[in-house]
Motif scaffolding. Structure first.
Motif, PDB file in Angstrom:
ATOM      1  N   UNK A   1     -20.979  26.622  28.479  1.00 51.05           N
ATOM      2  CA  UNK A   1     -20.325  27.267  29.604  1.00 51.05           C
ATOM      3  C   UNK A   1     -18.838  26.928  29.556  1.00 51.05           C
ATOM      4  N   UNK A   2     -18.011  27.916  29.818  1.00 50.83           N
ATOM      5  CA  UNK A   2     -16.565  27.700  29.836  1.00 50.83           C
ATOM      6  C   UNK A   2     -16.027  28.214  31.168  1.00 50.83           C
ATOM      7  N   UNK A   3     -15.356  27.344  31.900  1.00 47.66           N
ATOM      8  CA  UNK A   3     -14.720  27.744  33.155  1.00 47.66           C
ATOM      9  C   UNK A   3     -13.212  27.675  33.026  1.00 47.66           C
ATOM     10  N   UNK A   4     -12.534  28.630  33.642  1.00 49.04           N
ATOM     11  CA  UNK A   4     -11.069  28.607  33.627  1.00 49.04           C
ATOM     12  C   UNK A   4     -10.541  29.233  34.916  1.00 49.04           C
TER      13      UNK A   4
ATOM     14  N   UNK B   1     -12.036  31.738  39.927  1.00 47.11           N
ATOM     15  CA  UNK B   1     -12.755  31.158  38.788  1.00 47.11           C
ATOM     16  C   UNK B   1     -13.329  32.233  37.871  1.00 47.11           C
ATOM     17  N   UNK B   2     -13.189  32.016  36.577  1.00 46.13           N
ATOM     18  CA  UNK B   2     -13.882  32.815  35.567  1.00 46.13           C
ATOM     19  C   UNK B   2     -14.863  31.905  34.832  1.00 46.13           C
ATOM     20  N   UNK B   3     -16.087  32.408  34.618  1.00 39.91           N
ATOM     21  CA  UNK B   3     -17.117  31.655  33.900  1.00 39.91           C
ATOM     22  C   UNK B   3     -17.566  32.460  32.700  1.00 39.91           C
TER      23      UNK B   3
ATOM     24  N   UNK C   1      -6.382  26.345  45.713  1.00 39.39           N
ATOM     25  CA  UNK C   1      -6.043  25.938  44.358  1.00 39.39           C
ATOM     26  C   UNK C   1      -6.830  24.701  43.936  1.00 39.39           C
ATOM     27  N   UNK C   2      -6.940  23.727  44.843  1.00 38.24           N
ATOM     28  CA  UNK C   2      -7.702  22.517  44.535  1.00 38.24           C
ATOM     29  C   UNK C   2      -9.183  22.842  44.341  1.00 38.24           C
ATOM     30  N   UNK C   3      -9.692  23.775  45.139  1.00 38.18           N
ATOM     31  CA  UNK C   3     -11.105  24.149  45.031  1.00 38.18           C
ATOM     32  C   UNK C   3     -11.411  24.800  43.691  1.00 38.18           C
ATOM     33  N   UNK C   4     -10.498  25.672  43.223  1.00 45.39           N
ATOM     34  CA  UNK C   4     -10.701  26.321  41.922  1.00 45.39           C
ATOM     35  C   UNK C   4     -10.628  25.296  40.802  1.00 45.39           C
TER      36      UNK C   4
END
Length: 557
Positions: free
Chosen positions: A71-74, A85-87, A128-131
């Motif tokens: 899995x890659x999150x960015x 968020x993108x997953x 921003x902190x949540x992402x």
């Protein structure tokens, strides 16, 4: 044939049989790739370079099913420039790592439009902190926990995601509890060192009776507190949706069909219905600022007989509008402000809507006509107008995880709810909630959050879940047009496969006696439905629910 030639032919046949056995063994334990190539070349002498012929297709069934390997999150930007968020999902397919799909979550904000600058700044920092936290969850914890699972096993994936989220919630509670205890100890220490502080409580007590009287005078309950959002929770929803897309990809079926199969069995999917789009035509807040507060938006719903591709001019003569909460305060207590300086009591609001529907019969839906806390008036308006239009709750249904209470839907009496895929929402949650809505004769509307992305998965979710409407806004931005185009593509595909069923709009005749303290399933009468009036079978306009803003209680959210 000479004996030598016959011997060579027999040897070749034996050699070919050995190669076939070795090829089979390769696809079972992946130990002899060179022999596999020799076997295919021997079987296809005319095409020695063709290693993916019939035998290769045959042996492919022995390969392992695709499993999640990474899995890659960015952090990316949504349609309004806010971080989200993108997953990405990577799977092991036939012993190779392959990128299967990605999804971009929409963001949602609870900050009202007229918020103070410092409030908006704090919200942006928290977002921003949540992402950033969500990206960390995806790349570390969730990446390890989901590795090796089949993307088609949505229930198992969502169970793991739910358990992880619950663990994070408990950790946050423990931290908060510890901070409160430390703060209490510090306060006690300060009080013991300041003798004059003991006289302060006595002075405050004399002021309390007046405040209690003011609260008792309010005719309806105060606004419910805003639901707290756990920092990083968007990782749960983003990962669940990405896995659903990966499951559809490896199964080689569209996402909407994959969702439909997760919700019900194959036999019940002979035909599917498209959700009708709610298209915003007019935003009353921008056109008439500080004047019209009863209606926030006017939205168009195409009639069920028309294809989505038919020209909009065919539906321009009859439009259905809808009104929404503006979130502005009025100076009088206990009343709704429908125009600047014009106030109506909760009872009078029901009469306002009855008059509106009687005057404009093409209005088939009101969204949030009243504050969600005013359950008594929701019951009254349903009894008065339930058989003439849909009465839909949106503000009351923002958090899907909060709707489920003992196999019931915890919202005011209504015809249906607007669901939004945000934060910790999982695909399994949507399936469960829509199943409960179907069983209690509610209709389902899927809506775009405030900060929508260009990801068109919402449309597939709406089709697969059997939603009656999909609320996407106006045709004004690229991320919205992408979703409308996806809806057109699905309509074309279903029509080509002859599995498209025409939508059916029916209103519910609610019980005459309201019982707001009970759940909707307890107060509804035996199934009795009135068909759509003949005049509404033609092009019509829908009205978004009227702004239910209680004067002294602030924004209903």
């Amino acid at each position: 044939m000479e004996p030598g030639g016959r011997r060579r032919q027999q040897q070749q046949q034996r050699r070919l049989q050995e190669l076939r056995r070795e090829a089979t063994q390769y696809y079972q334990d992946h130990r002899v790739p060179q022999r596999m190539e020799e076997a295919l070349n021997a079987l296809f002498p005319q095409r020695p370079a063709d290693l993916y012929g019939e035998l290769a297709n045959y042996f492919s069934k022995f390969s392992k099913a695709p499993v999640i390997c990474k899995l890659v999150g960015r952090k990316v930007l949504d349609g309004v420039g806010q971080p989200t968020l993108e997953v990405e999902i990577y799977c092991t397919v036939k012993n190779y790592e392959k990128r299967i799909c990605s999804t971009v979550m929409s963001s949602h904000s609870q900050i009202p439009e007229n918020a103070l600058p410092e409030t908006t700044e704090a919200d942006e920092k928290e977002r921003n902190d949540s992402v950033n936290t969500a990206v960390e969850w995806v790349n570390e914890s969730l990446n390890m926990m989901l590795r090796g699972l089949k993307p088609t096993d949505q229930c198992k994936v969502d169970k793991i995601l739910g358990e992880y989220f619950t663990k994070k919630v408990e950790e946050k509670k423990e931290v908060q509890k510890q901070e409160e205890e430390e703060e209490e100890e510090a306060t006690l220490a300060l009080t013991s060192c300041t003798p004059s502080a003991t006289s302060l409580p006595g002075k405050k007590k004399s002021a309390k009776p007046g405040k209690k009287v003011a609260v008792a005078e309010r005719p309806i309950p105060p606004a419910e507190p805003a639901e707290s959002v756990l920092r990083g929770s968007v990782a749960i929803g983003g990962t669940s949706l990405a896995v659903a897309k990966a499951g559809a990809a490896v199964s080689r079926i569209p996402l909407y069909l994959h969702i439909a199969l997760l919700k019900c069995d194959q036999d019940s999917l002979k035909e599917m219905t498209l959700p009708l789009p709610m298209v915003t035509l007019l935003n009353c807040e921008k056109i008439s600022p500080a004047k019209l507060r009863l209606v926030k938006e006017v939205m168009l719903i195409p009639p069920v007989q028309l294809s989505l591709k038919q020209p909009s001019s065919q539906v321009a003569d009859s439009k259905k509008g809808r009104a929404h909460n503006t979130g502005k305060k009025a100076p009088l207590k206990g009343k709704y402000e429908i125009l600047t300086g014009t106030f109506k009591s909760p009872d009078e609001m029901v009469d306002v809507y009855v008059e509106l529907i009687n005057k404009f019969p093409f209005i088939i839906a009101l969204i949030d006509p009243l504050r969600k806390e005013d359950r008594q008036q929701w019951s009254n308006i349903c009894c008065a107008l339930g058989s003439k239009c849909y009465l839909i709750a949106e503000d009351a249904a923002t958090y899907i995880s909060k709707l489920k209470t003992d196999q019931n839907i915890n919202v005011p009496m209504c015809s249906g709810v607007v669901l939004k895929y945000i934060n910790e929402t999982k695909v399994s949650d949507l399936i469960e909630v829509t199943g409960l809505l179907d069983g209690q004769r509610h209709i389902t509307i899927l809506g775009s959050p405030d900060g929508e992305s260009s990801d068109d998965s919402l449309v597939d979710l709406a089709v697969g879940l059997g939603a009656r409407f999909i609320k996407l806004g106006g045709l004004s931005r690229g991320e919205r047009v992408t979703k409308y185009n996806r809806l057109l593509a699905i309509e074309e595909e279903l029509a080509k496969n002859r599995t498209l069923r025409e939508a059916n709009l029916e209103f519910i005749a609610f019980a005459e006696e309201s019982q707001p303290e009970k759940q909707l399933s307890d107060v509804l009468p035996p199934p009795k439905q009135d068909s759509l009036p003949p005049q509404l079978s033609q092009p019509a306009l829908q009205v978004h629910s009227l702004p239910a803003q209680h004067a002294d209680l602030g924004h209903p959210n």
